[in-house]
Enzyme design. Structure first.
Site, PDB file in Angstrom:
ATOM      1  CE  LYS A 124      -1.839  -1.526   3.744  1.00 51.64           C
ATOM      2  NZ  LYS A 124      -2.648  -1.776   4.955  1.00 51.64           N
ATOM      3  CB  THR A 165      -6.173   8.048   8.296  1.00 54.51           C
ATOM      4  OG1 THR A 165      -5.202   8.397   9.304  1.00 54.51           O
ATOM      5  CG2 THR A 165      -6.272   9.166   7.267  1.00 54.51           C
ATOM      6  N   GLY A 206      -7.890   3.204  11.349  1.00 55.40           N
ATOM      7  CA  GLY A 206      -8.507   1.967  10.889  1.00 55.40           C
ATOM      8  C   GLY A 206      -8.524   1.758   9.394  1.00 55.40           C
ATOM      9  CB  THR A 207      -7.032   3.524   6.472  1.00 59.26           C
ATOM     10  OG1 THR A 207      -5.724   3.623   7.053  1.00 59.26           O
ATOM     11  CG2 THR A 207      -7.746   4.855   6.612  1.00 59.26           C
ATOM     12  N   GLY A 208      -6.183   0.570   7.361  1.00 58.92           N
ATOM     13  CA  GLY A 208      -5.627  -0.727   6.975  1.00 58.92           C
ATOM     14  C   GLY A 208      -6.570  -1.866   7.272  1.00 58.92           C
ATOM     15  CB  CYS A 209      -8.744  -2.570  10.192  1.00 59.43           C
ATOM     16  SG  CYS A 209      -7.514  -2.358  11.488  1.00 59.43           S
TER      17      CYS A 209
END
Length: 271
Positions: free
Chosen positions: A178, A214, A216-219
């Protein structure tokens, strides 16, 4: 009465008491995609948008019991794995997923905080790379995590793509590196195994949404990818729809808390 069935998605991750990341973000994402969310909680956290106050890990035995209970009754069509901070928990998860022949496993290797701090120790990192990542259909490291896994700095698109290729070849799974930690864009690159040939490369180009919220964006992205796979999409299509979902959740402009607030998981369902 008419009945119906929908695919289930299992999230194996830590709980976020503020609701923006971890298990809570995963449940919201899965529900927003119209699927049925299941969970195996690896840790409880006391946190809010300004930071983490405390962490209480589940025992490996209890994590294993949760996974068994899910697969015995409502087998998931896809699995998302997030926060797994100890080698014993990682080994238990890997053993259970192999026992149940789990498919379409998406691993978000939560290793490095946005601040750059390491979130798991050396033993857990070794277990992650040895036992869990080879089981994945796709792993979703950000640039700091890809740097930790490869041992090489990533400062441009060529190095980002090279890292994805290297990790795909090493673990035998697809790798989405990412680009959200870059400066100018939010471009991600996917490397997919292609037999004896070099891994197949796909770039996903998306605008950067300027927001401080932002958390929790990866989750959210990894859960959305698992949803796409559970719905029968090819991996590249699952990533594309997940990226579009996350972009909308960021652009919705939800503003909660005094720190880095959560994204709006239900943005598609608002007027």
């Amino acid at each position: 009465m008419d009945t119906f069935r929908v695919p289930a998605v299992l999230s194996i991750a830590g709980s976020d008491s503020s609701g923006g990341a971890g298990i809570q973000a995963d449940i919201k994402t899965i529900a927003a995609h119209g699927l049925f969310a299941e969970t195996a909680i690896t840790a409880l956290t006391a946190q809010n948008t300004t930071g983490v106050r405390d962490v209480l890990e589940a025992t490996p035995e209890f994590v294993g019991e949760q996974i068994d209970a899910v697969f015995e009754d409502i087998p998931p069509a896809a699995v998302k794995i997030g926060m797994v901070s100890s080698a014993a928990i990682i080994e238990t998860i890997a053993q259970r997923l192999e026992r149940w022949h789990a498919v379409d496993i998406v691993v978000d290797p939560v290793m490095v905080a946005t601040s750059g701090a390491r979130l798991i120790n050396g033993d857990a990192t070794a277990a992650l790379t040895r036992d869990l990542l080879p089981l994945a259909r796709v792993i979703t490291p950000n640039i700091p995590e890809a740097t930790a896994l490869t041992g090489r700095a990533i400062s441009d698109a060529d190095e980002q793509q090279a890292a994805a290729r290297e990790l795909s070849a090493r673990f035998g799974c697809a790798v989405l590196v990412k680009g959200g930690h870059g400066v100018a864009d939010a471009d991600d690159v996917l490397a997919e195994p292609a037999g004896a040939a070099q891994p197949r490369i796909t770039w996903f180009r998306h605008e950067r949404i300027e927001t401080g919220n932002t958390h929790g964006t990866g989750c959210t992205l990894s859960s959305a990818i698992a949803c796409g796979l559970a719905q029968g999409l090819e991996l590249a299509s699952a990533v594309e729809q997940a990226k579009a979902y996350l972009t909308g959740a960021l652009a919705a402009g939800l503003d909660l808390g005094r720190g880095s607030g959560p994204v709006d998981h239900m943005w598609r369902h608002r007027a």
